[in-house]
Write a protein that holds these residues in place. Sequence first.
Motif, PDB file in Angstrom:
ATOM      1  N   LEU A   1       0.819  -1.215   0.000  1.00  0.00           N
ATOM      2  CA  LEU A   1       0.000   0.000   0.000  1.00  0.00           C
ATOM      3  C   LEU A   1       0.850   1.262   0.000  1.00  0.00           C
ATOM      4  CD1 LEU A   1      -2.764   1.411   0.238  1.00  0.00           C
ATOM      5  CD2 LEU A   1      -2.606   1.095   2.729  1.00  0.00           C
ATOM      6  N   GLU A   2       1.934   1.271   0.800  1.00  0.00           N
ATOM      7  CA  GLU A   2       2.749   2.478   0.911  1.00  0.00           C
ATOM      8  C   GLU A   2       3.499   2.804  -0.380  1.00  0.00           C
ATOM      9  OE1 GLU A   2       4.743  -0.750   3.518  1.00  0.00           O
ATOM     10  OE2 GLU A   2       2.730  -0.150   2.865  1.00  0.00           O
ATOM     11  N   GLN A   3       3.491   1.867  -1.353  1.00  0.00           N
ATOM     12  CA  GLN A   3       4.096   2.130  -2.658  1.00  0.00           C
ATOM     13  C   GLN A   3       3.030   2.372  -3.727  1.00  0.00           C
ATOM     14  OE1 GLN A   3       7.038  -0.816  -3.753  1.00  0.00           O
ATOM     15  NE2 GLN A   3       8.006  -0.756  -1.738  1.00  0.00           N
ATOM     16  N   ALA A   4       1.913   2.954  -3.308  1.00  0.00           N
ATOM     17  CA  ALA A   4       0.811   3.207  -4.241  1.00  0.00           C
ATOM     18  C   ALA A   4       1.232   4.100  -5.398  1.00  0.00           C
ATOM     19  CB  ALA A   4      -0.363   3.832  -3.497  1.00  0.00           C
ATOM     20  N   ALA A   5       2.109   5.067  -5.160  1.00  0.00           N
ATOM     21  CA  ALA A   5       2.543   5.953  -6.235  1.00  0.00           C
ATOM     22  C   ALA A   5       3.246   5.164  -7.336  1.00  0.00           C
ATOM     23  CB  ALA A   5       3.469   7.036  -5.686  1.00  0.00           C
ATOM     24  N   GLU A   6       4.109   4.220  -6.946  1.00  0.00           N
ATOM     25  CA  GLU A   6       4.804   3.388  -7.928  1.00  0.00           C
ATOM     26  C   GLU A   6       3.824   2.496  -8.683  1.00  0.00           C
ATOM     27  OE1 GLU A   6       5.711   3.986  -4.858  1.00  0.00           O
ATOM     28  OE2 GLU A   6       7.890   4.059  -4.624  1.00  0.00           O
ATOM     29  N   ALA A   7       2.835   1.951  -7.968  1.00  0.00           N
ATOM     30  CA  ALA A   7       1.835   1.097  -8.613  1.00  0.00           C
ATOM     31  C   ALA A   7       1.020   1.885  -9.630  1.00  0.00           C
ATOM     32  CB  ALA A   7       0.919   0.493  -7.552  1.00  0.00           C
ATOM     33  N   LEU A   8       0.606   3.093  -9.241  1.00  0.00           N
ATOM     34  CA  LEU A   8      -0.197   3.919 -10.136  1.00  0.00           C
ATOM     35  C   LEU A   8       0.618   4.337 -11.355  1.00  0.00           C
ATOM     36  CD1 LEU A   8      -3.005   5.066 -10.426  1.00  0.00           C
ATOM     37  CD2 LEU A   8      -2.288   7.059  -9.112  1.00  0.00           C
ATOM     38  N   ALA A   9       1.896   4.621 -11.148  1.00  0.00           N
ATOM     39  CA  ALA A   9       2.761   4.984 -12.271  1.00  0.00           C
ATOM     40  C   ALA A   9       2.879   3.837 -13.270  1.00  0.00           C
ATOM     41  CB  ALA A   9       4.140   5.382 -11.758  1.00  0.00           C
ATOM     42  N   SER A  10       2.933   2.603 -12.773  1.00  0.00           N
ATOM     43  CA  SER A  10       3.066   1.452 -13.669  1.00  0.00           C
ATOM     44  C   SER A  10       1.829   1.280 -14.538  1.00  0.00           C
ATOM     45  CB  SER A  10       3.334   0.176 -12.866  1.00  0.00           C
ATOM     46  OG  SER A  10       2.174  -0.267 -12.182  1.00  0.00           O
ATOM     47  N   VAL A  11       0.652   1.577 -13.986  1.00  0.00           N
ATOM     48  CA  VAL A  11      -0.586   1.503 -14.767  1.00  0.00           C
ATOM     49  C   VAL A  11      -0.668   2.665 -15.744  1.00  0.00           C
ATOM     50  CG1 VAL A  11      -3.107   1.567 -14.630  1.00  0.00           C
ATOM     51  CG2 VAL A  11      -1.800   0.212 -12.982  1.00  0.00           C
ATOM     52  N   GLU A  12      -0.249   3.845 -15.306  1.00  0.00           N
ATOM     53  CA  GLU A  12      -0.327   5.026 -16.162  1.00  0.00           C
ATOM     54  C   GLU A  12       0.576   4.910 -17.378  1.00  0.00           C
ATOM     55  OE1 GLU A  12      -0.625   9.862 -15.562  1.00  0.00           O
ATOM     56  OE2 GLU A  12       0.218   8.627 -13.957  1.00  0.00           O
ATOM     57  N   ARG A  13       1.684   4.187 -17.247  1.00  0.00           N
ATOM     58  CA  ARG A  13       2.580   3.998 -18.394  1.00  0.00           C
ATOM     59  C   ARG A  13       1.924   3.158 -19.493  1.00  0.00           C
ATOM     60  NH1 ARG A  13       6.634   3.711 -14.254  1.00  0.00           N
ATOM     61  NH2 ARG A  13       6.392   1.449 -14.110  1.00  0.00           N
ATOM     62  N   GLY A  14       0.906   2.384 -19.135  1.00  0.00           N
ATOM     63  CA  GLY A  14       0.167   1.609 -20.118  1.00  0.00           C
ATOM     64  C   GLY A  14       0.745   0.237 -20.385  1.00  0.00           C
ATOM     65  N   HIS A  15       0.027  -0.531 -21.218  1.00  0.00           N
ATOM     66  CA  HIS A  15       0.443  -1.863 -21.661  1.00  0.00           C
ATOM     67  C   HIS A  15       0.509  -2.874 -20.515  1.00  0.00           C
ATOM     68  CE1 HIS A  15       1.093  -0.351 -25.666  1.00  0.00           C
ATOM     69  NE2 HIS A  15       1.862   0.614 -25.182  1.00  0.00           N
ATOM     70  N   THR A  16      -0.300  -2.651 -19.467  1.00  0.00           N
ATOM     71  CA  THR A  16      -0.410  -3.649 -18.414  1.00  0.00           C
ATOM     72  C   THR A  16      -1.223  -4.835 -18.922  1.00  0.00           C
ATOM     73  OG1 THR A  16      -0.332  -1.951 -16.697  1.00  0.00           O
ATOM     74  CG2 THR A  16      -1.264  -4.083 -16.080  1.00  0.00           C
ATOM     75  N   ALA A  17      -0.746  -6.034 -18.653  1.00  0.00           N
ATOM     76  CA  ALA A  17      -1.517  -7.237 -18.963  1.00  0.00           C
ATOM     77  C   ALA A  17      -2.343  -7.578 -17.730  1.00  0.00           C
ATOM     78  CB  ALA A  17      -0.600  -8.392 -19.327  1.00  0.00           C
ATOM     79  N   GLY A  18      -3.653  -7.414 -17.818  1.00  0.00           N
ATOM     80  CA  GLY A  18      -4.506  -7.652 -16.657  1.00  0.00           C
ATOM     81  C   GLY A  18      -4.444  -6.495 -15.687  1.00  0.00           C
ATOM     82  N   LYS A  19      -4.182  -6.797 -14.401  1.00  0.00           N
ATOM     83  CA  LYS A  19      -4.313  -5.797 -13.344  1.00  0.00           C
ATOM     84  C   LYS A  19      -3.044  -5.650 -12.494  1.00  0.00           C
ATOM     85  CE  LYS A  19      -7.370  -3.817 -12.511  1.00  0.00           C
ATOM     86  NZ  LYS A  19      -8.450  -4.021 -11.540  1.00  0.00           N
ATOM     87  N   VAL A  20      -2.975  -4.497 -11.817  1.00  0.00           N
ATOM     88  CA  VAL A  20      -1.982  -4.223 -10.787  1.00  0.00           C
ATOM     89  C   VAL A  20      -2.753  -4.047  -9.482  1.00  0.00           C
ATOM     90  CG1 VAL A  20      -0.302  -2.540  -9.930  1.00  0.00           C
ATOM     91  CG2 VAL A  20      -0.300  -3.198 -12.346  1.00  0.00           C
ATOM     92  N   VAL A  21      -2.237  -4.634  -8.396  1.00  0.00           N
ATOM     93  CA  VAL A  21      -2.979  -4.669  -7.124  1.00  0.00           C
ATOM     94  C   VAL A  21      -2.064  -4.233  -5.977  1.00  0.00           C
ATOM     95  CG1 VAL A  21      -4.203  -6.161  -5.491  1.00  0.00           C
ATOM     96  CG2 VAL A  21      -4.532  -6.472  -7.958  1.00  0.00           C
ATOM     97  N   LEU A  22      -2.641  -3.458  -5.047  1.00  0.00           N
ATOM     98  CA  LEU A  22      -1.967  -3.077  -3.809  1.00  0.00           C
ATOM     99  C   LEU A  22      -2.312  -4.090  -2.709  1.00  0.00           C
ATOM    100  CD1 LEU A  22      -2.836   0.739  -3.800  1.00  0.00           C
ATOM    101  CD2 LEU A  22      -0.656  -0.303  -4.452  1.00  0.00           C
ATOM    102  N   THR A  23      -1.362  -4.378  -1.857  1.00  0.00           N
ATOM    103  CA  THR A  23      -1.604  -5.316  -0.759  1.00  0.00           C
ATOM    104  C   THR A  23      -1.469  -4.618   0.581  1.00  0.00           C
ATOM    105  OG1 THR A  23       0.730  -5.980  -0.734  1.00  0.00           O
ATOM    106  CG2 THR A  23      -0.776  -7.279  -2.096  1.00  0.00           C
ATOM    107  N   CYS A  24      -2.289  -5.073   1.547  1.00  0.00           N
ATOM    108  CA  CYS A  24      -2.231  -4.567   2.918  1.00  0.00           C
ATOM    109  C   CYS A  24      -1.957  -5.739   3.862  1.00  0.00           C
ATOM    110  CB  CYS A  24      -3.553  -3.924   3.321  1.00  0.00           C
ATOM    111  SG  CYS A  24      -4.004  -2.484   2.341  1.00  0.00           S
TER     112      CYS A  24
END
Length: 311
Positions: free
Chosen positions: A287-310
């Motif tokens: 969760l505390e790396q949400a900015a990095e996770a969101l950046a990876s989705v914003e760059r595009g070309h994700t296969a499926g999904k990116v998920v945050l864990t708690c």
Amino acid sequence: MTQIMKVRFHQFGGNDVLRVERLEQSGPDARQILVRVRAASVNPVDFKIRSGKYPSVKGDRLPYTPGRDVSGIVETCGAQATRFRPGDAVFGMVPAFGGGYAERAVLDERAVADMPVGLDHVQAAAIPLAGQTAYQGLFRRGKLKAGETVLIHGGSGGVGHFAIQLAKAMGCRVLTTVSTEHVDFARSLGADLVIDYKSQRFEEVAKDLDMVFDLIDGETRERSWELLKKGGRLISTLTEPSQDRAKALGVTAMRYTVEPDGEELAEIGRLANAGKLKPHVQATFPLEQAAEALASVERGHTAGKVVLTCA
């Protein structure tokens, strides 16, 4: 009152506006439930909201916690919330004002379903927003039926990879467009014809379509109109299609926005339990790396999904 970790932004902008904060968690209203979040999905709508480009979230909503879907354990139920009990494992859509990027989230009980028994929390969190967007586009809006042919543009993304599986589960013929690196992935989902849009024009192989599910917009949509049968449907999650063009061609065209629906989500969960739908999670981040996770989705070309864990 217990303090929890939340990821919020106090102004619109890039990923640098995201902050990890500790705040007191309010309890649920009468028909809501409080869920201890085990996983939260990352969606393109999150960076659109963060950047200030999402029409329904204006400055009066700040500070804002992103996140529209979660999986976790029910902790508290509102006085009139009777569908679930503390300790239940659930997944569902957070209201439009957000809140998923947090250790606790409040959800309307009608937007929640029991977590599929065959999935873990990471997989379950990947489903609600993208899965229901696909389900509603294909079946509620697109009226897709067994035996029909659908072309899904963007079949390797979050919504698209669910759409392929849902359409196949319905007994449809599925065509999809993806980039070169995702051809094998789309085939693994069950698509009957996978078109690499970088090397082939889809209109050369797609014709007599009952439905186009448009997750791309722009030139891709414009090249799709003539492929529809009379009475066909063009359904989009993006901009409003031309009604004049649709009328001239004798087809139906519409844009829609997903609506939370716990009963529908439960049906998607049953398909997952039956082995007819499986979320593909490309990456997880704490969760505390949400900015990095969101950046990876914003760059595009994700296969499926990116998920945050708690924890």
